[in-house]
Design a protein around this motif. Sequence first.
Motif, PDB file in Angstrom:
ATOM      1  N   VAL A  20       0.876  -1.173   0.000  1.00  0.00           N
ATOM      2  CA  VAL A  20       0.000   0.000   0.000  1.00  0.00           C
ATOM      3  C   VAL A  20       0.908   1.215   0.000  1.00  0.00           C
ATOM      4  N   THR A  21       0.627   2.184  -0.877  1.00  0.00           N
ATOM      5  CA  THR A  21       1.510   3.353  -0.988  1.00  0.00           C
ATOM      6  C   THR A  21       0.723   4.654  -0.876  1.00  0.00           C
ATOM      7  N   THR A  23      -1.103   8.099   0.165  1.00  0.00           N
ATOM      8  CA  THR A  23      -2.080   8.476   1.191  1.00  0.00           C
ATOM      9  C   THR A  23      -2.944   7.306   1.641  1.00  0.00           C
ATOM     10  N   ALA A  24      -3.024   6.236   0.856  1.00  0.00           N
ATOM     11  CA  ALA A  24      -3.794   5.055   1.259  1.00  0.00           C
ATOM     12  C   ALA A  24      -3.208   4.409   2.511  1.00  0.00           C
ATOM     13  N   GLU A  26      -2.456   5.805   5.281  1.00  0.00           N
ATOM     14  CA  GLU A  26      -3.114   6.330   6.474  1.00  0.00           C
ATOM     15  C   GLU A  26      -4.409   5.595   6.793  1.00  0.00           C
ATOM     16  N   SER A  27      -5.051   4.991   5.798  1.00  0.00           N
ATOM     17  CA  SER A  27      -6.308   4.297   6.031  1.00  0.00           C
ATOM     18  C   SER A  27      -6.112   2.956   6.736  1.00  0.00           C
ATOM     19  N   GLN A  68       4.149  10.973  -0.735  1.00  0.00           N
ATOM     20  CA  GLN A  68       3.906   9.995  -1.790  1.00  0.00           C
ATOM     21  C   GLN A  68       4.815   8.773  -1.650  1.00  0.00           C
TER      22      GLN A  68
END
Length: 86
Positions: A20-21, A23-24, A26-27, A68
Amino acid sequence: MESLALADHAHRWARTVTRVTGTAVESLASAALSPYPKVRGVTDNWWRGEDSLIAVHRREAVGFDAPQCLQDHVCGGLDEWGLHGG
């Protein structure tokens, strides 16, 4: 050194590995995860879920102020051996 050993172990025994890279990343934060303090580093951390280990890599993102570059590896489908190594 412990973080590298855990990464090798988790990637070897995981049924799935998902990267997972950006801003995703943070989820992925969840109350269902607990920190794995034995391998806590300045920019790299590990979290443990019910059947998963999550490696949180913040190297370039922190060093170069480049969100990013955030990257997590989710090693899923781990049994008791995969989560603890014995």
